[in-house]
Design a protein around this motif. Structure first.
Motif, PDB file in Angstrom:
ATOM      1  N   PHE A  84      24.470  57.741  23.902  1.00 44.03           N
ATOM      2  CA  PHE A  84      25.516  56.592  23.485  1.00 44.03           C
ATOM      3  C   PHE A  84      26.606  56.742  24.017  1.00 44.03           C
ATOM      4  N   ASP A  85      26.844  57.910  25.047  1.00 45.10           N
ATOM      5  CA  ASP A  85      28.160  58.156  25.732  1.00 45.10           C
ATOM      6  C   ASP A  85      28.532  57.269  26.574  1.00 45.10           C
ATOM      7  N   MET A  86      29.922  56.947  26.601  1.00 41.79           N
ATOM      8  CA  MET A  86      30.558  55.801  27.544  1.00 41.79           C
ATOM      9  C   MET A  86      30.806  56.577  28.725  1.00 41.79           C
ATOM     10  N   VAL A  87      30.739  55.915  29.992  1.00 45.55           N
ATOM     11  CA  VAL A  87      31.092  56.546  31.355  1.00 45.55           C
ATOM     12  C   VAL A  87      32.125  55.622  31.884  1.00 45.55           C
ATOM     13  N   ALA A  88      33.277  56.368  32.283  1.00 48.95           N
ATOM     14  CA  ALA A  88      34.397  55.477  33.138  1.00 48.95           C
ATOM     15  C   ALA A  88      33.877  54.973  34.230  1.00 48.95           C
ATOM     16  N   VAL A  89      34.028  53.638  34.645  1.00 51.15           N
ATOM     17  CA  VAL A  89      33.635  53.227  35.887  1.00 51.15           C
ATOM     18  C   VAL A  89      34.652  52.144  36.300  1.00 51.15           C
ATOM     19  N   LYS A  90      34.674  51.727  37.587  1.00 55.13           N
ATOM     20  CA  LYS A  90      35.459  50.623  38.373  1.00 55.13           C
ATOM     21  C   LYS A  90      34.614  49.781  39.002  1.00 55.13           C
ATOM     22  N   VAL A  91      34.652  48.391  38.383  1.00 52.53           N
ATOM     23  CA  VAL A  91      33.835  47.545  38.829  1.00 52.53           C
ATOM     24  C   VAL A  91      34.619  46.125  39.517  1.00 52.53           C
ATOM     25  N   LYS A  92      33.863  45.251  40.145  1.00 60.74           N
ATOM     26  CA  LYS A  92      34.653  43.987  40.428  1.00 60.74           C
ATOM     27  C   LYS A  92      33.587  43.290  39.632  1.00 60.74           C
ATOM     28  N   GLY A  93      34.115  41.968  39.051  1.00 54.94           N
ATOM     29  CA  GLY A  93      33.327  41.261  38.031  1.00 54.94           C
ATOM     30  C   GLY A  93      34.028  39.825  37.909  1.00 54.94           C
ATOM     31  N   LYS A  94      33.405  38.896  37.415  1.00 58.65           N
ATOM     32  CA  LYS A  94      33.823  37.466  37.166  1.00 58.65           C
ATOM     33  C   LYS A  94      33.708  37.397  35.448  1.00 58.65           C
ATOM     34  N   ILE A  95      34.859  37.232  34.847  1.00 63.04           N
ATOM     35  CA  ILE A  95      34.797  37.115  33.516  1.00 63.04           C
ATOM     36  C   ILE A  95      34.508  35.476  33.312  1.00 63.04           C
ATOM     37  N   ILE A  96      33.574  35.485  32.227  1.00 57.65           N
ATOM     38  CA  ILE A  96      33.074  33.971  31.894  1.00 57.65           C
ATOM     39  C   ILE A  96      33.106  33.967  30.363  1.00 57.65           C
ATOM     40  N   THR A  97      33.267  32.639  29.749  1.00 54.12           N
ATOM     41  CA  THR A  97      33.049  32.860  28.326  1.00 54.12           C
ATOM     42  C   THR A  97      31.866  32.946  27.788  1.00 54.12           C
ATOM     43  N   ASN A  98      31.494  33.394  26.506  1.00 49.47           N
ATOM     44  CA  ASN A  98      30.144  33.770  26.066  1.00 49.47           C
ATOM     45  C   ASN A  98      29.776  32.300  25.425  1.00 49.47           C
ATOM     46  N   SER A  99      28.445  31.831  26.141  1.00 44.64           N
ATOM     47  CA  SER A  99      27.870  30.807  25.610  1.00 44.64           C
ATOM     48  C   SER A  99      27.275  30.834  24.320  1.00 44.64           C
ATOM     49  N   ARG A 100      26.849  32.241  24.166  1.00 41.19           N
ATOM     50  CA  ARG A 100      25.997  32.573  22.656  1.00 41.19           C
ATOM     51  C   ARG A 100      27.051  32.646  21.686  1.00 41.19           C
ATOM     52  N   GLN A 101      26.422  32.391  20.371  1.00 40.80           N
ATOM     53  CA  GLN A 101      27.507  32.866  19.081  1.00 40.80           C
ATOM     54  C   GLN A 101      27.493  34.191  18.889  1.00 40.80           C
ATOM     55  N   ASP A 102      26.520  34.845  19.146  1.00 38.11           N
ATOM     56  CA  ASP A 102      26.934  36.209  19.011  1.00 38.11           C
ATOM     57  C   ASP A 102      27.646  37.093  19.826  1.00 38.11           C
ATOM     58  N   GLY A 103      28.161  38.425  19.283  1.00 41.20           N
ATOM     59  CA  GLY A 103      28.661  39.076  20.633  1.00 41.20           C
ATOM     60  C   GLY A 103      30.142  38.757  20.878  1.00 41.20           C
ATOM     61  N   TRP A 104      30.741  39.065  22.013  1.00 37.63           N
ATOM     62  CA  TRP A 104      31.994  38.889  22.170  1.00 37.63           C
ATOM     63  C   TRP A 104      32.521  37.555  22.884  1.00 37.63           C
ATOM     64  N   ASP A 105      33.691  37.175  22.783  1.00 39.24           N
ATOM     65  CA  ASP A 105      34.082  35.798  23.171  1.00 39.24           C
ATOM     66  C   ASP A 105      33.834  35.662  24.817  1.00 39.24           C
ATOM     67  N   GLU A 106      34.175  36.775  25.381  1.00 40.36           N
ATOM     68  CA  GLU A 106      33.803  36.591  26.743  1.00 40.36           C
ATOM     69  C   GLU A 106      32.938  37.887  27.378  1.00 40.36           C
ATOM     70  N   ASN A 107      32.444  37.701  28.541  1.00 38.82           N
ATOM     71  CA  ASN A 107      31.465  38.414  29.182  1.00 38.82           C
ATOM     72  C   ASN A 107      31.871  38.711  30.558  1.00 38.82           C
ATOM     73  N   ILE A 108      31.381  39.645  31.276  1.00 42.56           N
ATOM     74  CA  ILE A 108      31.773  39.948  32.523  1.00 42.56           C
ATOM     75  C   ILE A 108      30.476  39.940  33.265  1.00 42.56           C
ATOM     76  N   GLU A 109      30.403  39.219  34.397  1.00 43.75           N
ATOM     77  CA  GLU A 109      29.399  39.540  35.247  1.00 43.75           C
ATOM     78  C   GLU A 109      29.473  40.372  36.297  1.00 43.75           C
ATOM     79  N   ILE A 110      29.055  41.456  36.530  1.00 40.06           N
ATOM     80  CA  ILE A 110      29.396  42.466  37.175  1.00 40.06           C
ATOM     81  C   ILE A 110      28.939  42.153  38.805  1.00 40.06           C
ATOM     82  N   ARG A 111      29.901  42.053  39.813  1.00 42.62           N
ATOM     83  CA  ARG A 111      29.587  41.684  41.248  1.00 42.62           C
ATOM     84  C   ARG A 111      29.414  42.612  42.172  1.00 42.62           C
ATOM     85  N   GLU A 112      29.926  43.713  41.756  1.00 45.75           N
ATOM     86  CA  GLU A 112      30.262  44.996  42.678  1.00 45.75           C
ATOM     87  C   GLU A 112      30.781  46.189  41.902  1.00 45.75           C
ATOM     88  N   ILE A 113      29.766  47.376  42.063  1.00 45.67           N
ATOM     89  CA  ILE A 113      30.142  48.718  41.613  1.00 45.67           C
ATOM     90  C   ILE A 113      31.050  49.512  42.668  1.00 45.67           C
TER      91      ILE A 113
END
Length: 128
Positions: A84-113
């Motif tokens: 469960f270690d977190m790793v620092a990354v740099k990505v390009k992505g599109k931020i979208i609203t979360n359509s599901r009730q659980d989790g965060w208000d916004e999700n990110i769709e990763i387009r490029e690492i």
């Protein structure tokens, strides 16, 4: 004299038609500039089971589980000391609203690492 009046009439007609075309061009609405929806984000990434998170200094996004997020999870795995270690990354992505009730208000769709920032830290530690 008739030829002269005919030439003047044709010239006036030609110029009047040309002004209408200019007015149409001048009255066209300006196009709106829309900000780029693909953003470059730097943060810490963790993938556990069927959930993933990208956390930055001023944001936390749930990550849409797709082929790109699974590729990123495989790439960061060698840099995790524990599961469960977190790793620092740099990505390009599109931020979208979360359509599901659980989790965060916004999700990110990763387009490029773009980069796994832990590779720099690992290289520096090996040099020491």
């Amino acid at each position: 004299m008739k030829k002269f009046l005919l030439i003047i009439a044709l010239a006036v007609t030609a110029f009047s038609c040309q002004d209408e075309g200019r007015e149409d061009l001048m009255n066209q609405p300006e196009t709106e500039k829309v900000p780029d929806s693909i953003q470059t984000l730097t943060g810490e990434f963790i993938y556990a089971g069927e959930a993933a998170i990208l956390r930055g200094s001023d944001f936390v996004y749930g990550v849409t589980i797709d082929s790109m997020s699974k590729v990123l999870a495989e790439q960061v795995q060698p840099f995790q000391k524990e599961e469960f270690d977190m790793v620092a990354v740099k990505v390009k992505g599109k931020i979208i609203t979360n359509s599901r009730q659980d989790g965060w208000d916004e999700n990110i769709e990763i387009r490029e690492i773009l980069e796994i920032l832990e590779t720099k830290k690992a290289a520096e530690q090996q040099e020491e």
